[in-house]
Design an enzyme around this catalytic site. Structure first.
Site, mmCIF file in Angstrom:
data_model
loop_
_atom_site.group_PDB
_atom_site.id
_atom_site.type_symbol
_atom_site.label_atom_id
_atom_site.label_comp_id
_atom_site.label_asym_id
_atom_site.label_seq_id
_atom_site.Cartn_x
_atom_site.Cartn_y
_atom_site.Cartn_z
ATOM 1 N N CYS A 1 0.822 -1.207 0.000
ATOM 2 C CA CYS A 1 0.000 0.000 0.000
ATOM 3 C C CYS A 1 0.861 1.263 0.000
ATOM 4 O O CYS A 1 1.946 1.285 0.570
ATOM 5 C CB CYS A 1 -0.867 0.046 1.251
ATOM 6 S SG CYS A 1 -1.855 -1.419 1.472
ATOM 7 N N GLU B 1 17.826 -16.575 -10.493
ATOM 8 C CA GLU B 1 17.359 -15.220 -10.756
ATOM 9 C C GLU B 1 16.639 -15.153 -12.109
ATOM 10 O O GLU B 1 15.602 -14.501 -12.254
ATOM 11 C CB GLU B 1 18.542 -14.245 -10.701
ATOM 12 C CG GLU B 1 18.243 -12.820 -11.120
ATOM 13 C CD GLU B 1 17.141 -12.146 -10.315
ATOM 14 O OE1 GLU B 1 16.687 -12.708 -9.312
ATOM 15 O OE2 GLU B 1 16.705 -11.059 -10.724
ATOM 16 N N ARG C 1 4.411 0.365 -6.768
ATOM 17 C CA ARG C 1 4.529 -0.489 -5.594
ATOM 18 C C ARG C 1 3.563 -1.669 -5.644
ATOM 19 O O ARG C 1 3.716 -2.628 -4.906
ATOM 20 C CB ARG C 1 4.245 0.322 -4.330
ATOM 21 C CG ARG C 1 5.214 1.472 -4.131
ATOM 22 C CD ARG C 1 4.748 2.387 -3.031
ATOM 23 N NE ARG C 1 4.817 1.739 -1.738
ATOM 24 C CZ ARG C 1 5.843 1.856 -0.906
ATOM 25 N NH1 ARG C 1 6.855 2.601 -1.229
ATOM 26 N NH2 ARG C 1 5.840 1.249 0.254
ATOM 27 N N HIS D 1 18.417 -36.287 -11.380
ATOM 28 C CA HIS D 1 17.901 -36.748 -10.086
ATOM 29 C C HIS D 1 16.441 -36.375 -9.899
ATOM 30 O O HIS D 1 15.939 -36.403 -8.782
ATOM 31 C CB HIS D 1 18.778 -36.194 -8.961
ATOM 32 C CG HIS D 1 20.210 -36.582 -9.106
ATOM 33 N ND1 HIS D 1 20.657 -37.858 -8.830
ATOM 34 C CD2 HIS D 1 21.288 -35.903 -9.565
ATOM 35 C CE1 HIS D 1 21.960 -37.930 -9.090
ATOM 36 N NE2 HIS D 1 22.358 -36.746 -9.545
ATOM 37 N N LYS E 1 6.165 -3.863 -5.103
ATOM 38 C CA LYS E 1 7.584 -3.519 -5.198
ATOM 39 C C LYS E 1 8.274 -3.634 -3.850
ATOM 40 O O LYS E 1 9.378 -4.120 -3.740
ATOM 41 C CB LYS E 1 7.726 -2.088 -5.738
ATOM 42 C CG LYS E 1 9.156 -1.644 -5.935
ATOM 43 C CD LYS E 1 9.817 -2.442 -7.042
ATOM 44 C CE LYS E 1 11.285 -2.116 -7.197
ATOM 45 N NZ LYS E 1 11.971 -3.106 -8.051
ATOM 46 N N LYS F 1 12.753 -13.967 -12.626
ATOM 47 C CA LYS F 1 12.377 -12.856 -13.522
ATOM 48 C C LYS F 1 11.276 -13.292 -14.485
ATOM 49 O O LYS F 1 10.299 -12.591 -14.711
ATOM 50 C CB LYS F 1 13.570 -12.422 -14.343
ATOM 51 C CG LYS F 1 14.483 -11.335 -14.059
ATOM 52 C CD LYS F 1 14.169 -10.066 -13.423
ATOM 53 C CE LYS F 1 13.523 -10.099 -12.085
ATOM 54 N NZ LYS F 1 14.337 -9.743 -10.965
ATOM 55 N N GLU G 1 7.906 -13.827 -12.676
ATOM 56 C CA GLU G 1 7.300 -12.584 -12.202
ATOM 57 C C GLU G 1 6.537 -11.832 -13.276
ATOM 58 O O GLU G 1 5.444 -11.359 -13.041
ATOM 59 C CB GLU G 1 8.396 -11.629 -11.712
ATOM 60 C CG GLU G 1 8.849 -11.817 -10.317
ATOM 61 C CD GLU G 1 9.821 -10.714 -9.910
ATOM 62 O OE1 GLU G 1 10.892 -10.621 -10.522
ATOM 63 O OE2 GLU G 1 9.496 -9.946 -9.005
ATOM 64 N N TRP H 1 -3.208 -2.543 -1.498
ATOM 65 C CA TRP H 1 -2.846 -3.902 -1.917
ATOM 66 C C TRP H 1 -3.514 -4.798 -0.887
ATOM 67 O O TRP H 1 -3.128 -4.822 0.286
ATOM 68 C CB TRP H 1 -1.329 -4.052 -1.878
ATOM 69 C CG TRP H 1 -0.799 -5.271 -2.560
ATOM 70 C CD1 TRP H 1 -0.525 -5.416 -3.888
ATOM 71 C CD2 TRP H 1 -0.442 -6.508 -1.937
ATOM 72 N NE1 TRP H 1 -0.023 -6.671 -4.134
ATOM 73 C CE2 TRP H 1 0.032 -7.361 -2.961
ATOM 74 C CE3 TRP H 1 -0.488 -6.996 -0.631
ATOM 75 C CZ2 TRP H 1 0.472 -8.666 -2.710
ATOM 76 C CZ3 TRP H 1 -0.060 -8.280 -0.384
ATOM 77 C CH2 TRP H 1 0.410 -9.100 -1.420
ATOM 78 N N ASN I 1 -1.130 1.788 6.128
ATOM 79 C CA ASN I 1 -0.265 0.813 5.461
ATOM 80 C C ASN I 1 0.233 -0.138 6.534
ATOM 81 O O ASN I 1 0.679 0.304 7.586
ATOM 82 C CB ASN I 1 0.920 1.572 4.828
ATOM 83 C CG ASN I 1 1.898 0.661 4.125
ATOM 84 O OD1 ASN I 1 1.582 -0.487 3.828
ATOM 85 N ND2 ASN I 1 3.080 1.184 3.845
ATOM 86 N N GLY I 2 0.140 -1.449 6.288
ATOM 87 C CA GLY I 2 0.652 -2.415 7.255
ATOM 88 C C GLY I 2 -0.411 -3.401 7.674
ATOM 89 O O GLY I 2 -1.428 -3.568 6.999
HETATM 90 C C1 AGP Z 1 12.487 -8.901 -7.644
HETATM 91 O O1 AGP Z 1 12.266 -8.862 -9.008
HETATM 92 C C2 AGP Z 1 11.296 -9.031 -6.841
HETATM 93 N N1 AGP Z 1 10.364 -8.001 -7.096
HETATM 94 C C3 AGP Z 1 11.465 -9.434 -5.394
HETATM 95 O O2 AGP Z 1 11.916 -10.752 -5.382
HETATM 96 C C4 AGP Z 1 12.388 -8.579 -4.496
HETATM 97 O O3 AGP Z 1 13.712 -8.744 -4.882
HETATM 98 C C5 AGP Z 1 12.186 -9.013 -3.038
HETATM 99 O O4 AGP Z 1 10.876 -8.759 -2.650
HETATM 100 C C6 AGP Z 1 13.149 -8.342 -2.095
HETATM 101 O O5 AGP Z 1 12.941 -6.952 -2.055
HETATM 102 P P1 AGP Z 1 13.993 -5.976 -1.408
HETATM 103 O O6 AGP Z 1 15.271 -6.149 -2.167
HETATM 104 O O7 AGP Z 1 13.398 -4.622 -1.561
HETATM 105 O O8 AGP Z 1 14.164 -6.390 0.030
#
Ligand code: AGP
Length: 595
Positions: A2, A472, A27, A495, A590, A476, A479, A73, A99-100
């Site tokens: 949020c 990674e 975000r 395996h 984000k 990507k 996501e 969110w 927020n929270g």
């Molecule tokens: C990365 O593409 C993601 N959006 C996610 O995995 C992110 O790296 C993770 O939430 C950690 O966030 P931070 O680096 O802000 O702690």
């Protein structure tokens, strides 16, 4: 997660709120709302979906002098207008954005309902505003005192901004473990969970600490501790150039941020190395030298950068290093060496899982440092010291430039612990190699169209550092293209995972290490024999005629700086192929400020 904003003063409150909400769209959110106050009247506008929907429904009359806004969110209660913020108290006397997560919201809600307080939504936020209204009716003392009483009842991670009928030109803002900061320009105060929401108005920011409450009018800011005493703070000057937050000529922020990587690397080198001589914080270096192990803690992409960091620390500095997923570490603290030092890696500096880990670490009374992209972020301030990534704001949800920035800073840290090797020099060359890899955009796009057009899954294979990169790469792809994607150590294929391979399954092989190249190529043969469509990403010195993407040779521990660009492009063009929302993928936020 949020985004919250409040504005008091200035001559375009409504517009500032909408623009601020737009700046926080990256975000992640699923509904948005605004409340404007004129005298004792609140005007409420709430819409599902994007801020543009809200923008169409908000009616400004130019007389607004105060207001609050929110991008939600959903956590407690489904995505619906009645759950969208702002929320009014049951008596209509207060309006709030939050927020929270309020952990004891069920108990509090029940207690209030037992007193006859009605609820209109399913949110935990409504519990806060109703609790405040309830206390205010019980003891119509100063609003500050009421908020302090409420604060003592609320458990969890939260920040909120509140307007009250009783004080028509005042914003109250309270922070408890969720980001909240204040911006100031003559004649107006802003408060928001994200600096970007205010950066177009001011460079002067006050950071609230946990438990602190601010009372803001158009020309005055008072900050109180939880015991009610006043705190005097100096503002910090932080300049975020508008080019950092604009998309420029790119169609998406993600593409812009991929292209910014050589520039970010050069900026990091200019900040942390002077003519090849490293100048990282000596306190951090001393602590790392004295420690008997380095414990890296992070989530998602930052965790994947940590995996590369482990290799850097162990190979360059001969320092035992372990990497932990923050959400696991905070619940099951592993057996640690006697004198560990902790490195928290977080682009945003606000990740809730890391904050919980930090609580655990503080009990151990060992040095803890944060590597983050956000100056003044919670983790930056709560650790013993912070190292900045200098990547500039990362707007796309999928992290790209922050990942290579994290690896760069980890490489410089590792080099600072050793007199052997010269990673600074090697990194200087990487900037040019990155530009060469960026120029492979069109062939990579073509490769994606060939391999992923009708795909419903994809695999990345690699060994050692290439395995870290495979993880990674798969994240990507998941996501932003929503393809089921996995990264495997290629030796593990036989395996189990090889059972997933069928005709036309796309498999990418990452081959950047001479010592493992033959073995990974053999594993790719195995999947090809079972019908997979394969593609190779290799370094030029051991390329073969039918390799697909050939990258410049570089230091073996820095290859992720180049392969990262390739896999970021692959994910980007896969998302374009699938027509997904590249910068704001579904269900993701984000900055993950809840557990
Ligand atoms: C990365 O593409 C993601 N959006 C996610 O995995 C992110 O790296 C993770 O939430 C950690 O966030 P931070 O680096 O802000 O702690």
């Amino acid at each position: 997660m949020c985004g919250i904003i409040g504005v008091v003063g200035g001559n375009q409150v409504g517009l500032d709120l909408v623009e601020g909400l737009k700046k926080m769209e990256y975000r992640g959110y699923d509904s948005a709302g605004i409340a404007l106050q004129e005298g004792a009247t609140f005007r409420l506008f709430r819409e599902l979906g994007h801020v543009v929907n809200l923008e169409k429904s908000v009616e400004f009359d130019g007389k607004e002098t105060i207001g609050i806004g929110h991008t939600r969110w959903a956590t407690h209660g489904q995505v619906s207008v009645r759950n969208t913020h702002p929320h009014l108290s049951y008596d209509g006397a207060f309006a709030i954005v939050h927020n929270g997560v309020i952990e004891n919201y069920k108990e509090l809600r029940q207690e209030l309902m037992d007193y006859g307080v009605p609820f209109a939504s399913e949110t935990d936020t409504e519990v806060i505003v109703n609790l405040i209204a309830f206390f205010y009716h019980q003891h119509p003392e100063s609003l500050q005192a009421t908020l302090l009483r409420a604060q003592h009842k609320l458990q969890g991670i939260y920040s909120f901004v509140l307007m009250a009928q009783a004080e028509p030109n005042v914003l109250y803002a309270l922070r408890n473990r969720a980001p909240l900061l204040i911006g100031h320009k003559p004649g107006a105060y802003y408060v928001a969970s994200d600096m970007l929401a205010m950066a177009q108005h001011t460079k002067q920011f006050y950071f609230l600490d946990d438990g602190e409450m601010a009372r803001l009018t158009f020309d005055h800011c008072e900050i109180y501790r939880p015991d009610g005493t006043l705190v005097h703070k100096q503002p910090l000057t932080i300049d975020i150039p508008s080019s950092d937050v604009d998309k420029g000529p790119y169609e998406h922020y993600m593409l812009k941020e991929i292209h910014e990587q050589p520039f970010v690397l050069r900026r990091i080198l200019s900040k942390y190395a002077d003519d090849g001589v490293l100048k990282l914080d000596p306190i951090i270096i001393q602590a790392l030298l004295e420690a008997d192990s380095i414990q890296i803690i992070a989530c998602g992409t930052s965790y994947h950068a940590g995996l590369v960091g482990k290799l850097l620390f162990e190979k360059v500095a001969r320092k035992k290093t372990e990497v932990h997923i923050a959400s696991e570490f905070s619940y099951q603290t592993p057996l640690l060496s006697e004198k560990p030092v902790f490195l928290l890696i977080s682009q945003s500096g606000e990740t809730a899982d890391l904050r919980l880990s930090l609580d655990k670490i503080k009990e151990l009374r060992r040095p803890v440092f944060t590597i983050t992209n956000v100056m003044g972020s919670t983790l930056a301030r709560e650790a013993d010291a912070a190292l900045l990534l200098y990547a500039g704001p990362e707007i796309a949800v999928a992290s790209t430039k922050a990942y290579t920035a994290q690896i760069s800073v980890l490489a410089l840290l590792a080099q600072s612990l050793s007199t052997e090797g010269n990673l600074v020099h090697e990194l200087t060359k990487i900037g040019f190699y990155m530009e060469e890899v960026l120029a492979l955009e069109t062939p990579i796009k073509t490769l994606v169209e060939r391999l992923l057009d009708h795909a419903h899954n994809a695999f990345y294979l690699g060994r050692g550092i290439d395995y870290a990169l495979s993880l990674e790469a798969a994240l990507k792809l998941k996501e932003i293209s929503y393809l089921q994607a996995e990264g495997f150590p290629s030796g593990e294929l036989k395996h189990g995972p090889i059972a997933l391979i069928e005709k036309d399954t796309p498999v990418f092989g990452i081959i950047t290490q001479l010592s493992t190249a033959l073995a990974t190529r053999a594993n790719l043969e195995e999947v090809r024999a079972r019908g997979a469509r394969t593609a190779t990403i290799v370094l030029s010195s051991f390329k073969k005629p039918d390799d697909d993407l050939v990258l410049p040779d570089c230091h073996p521990l820095l290859t992720p700086m180049l392969t990262a660009i390739v896999v970021q492009y692959i994910a980007y063009y896969a998302a374009i192929l699938k027509g997904t929302n590249v910068d704001k993928p579904r269900n993701l936020a984000k900055s993950v400020t809840v557990e």
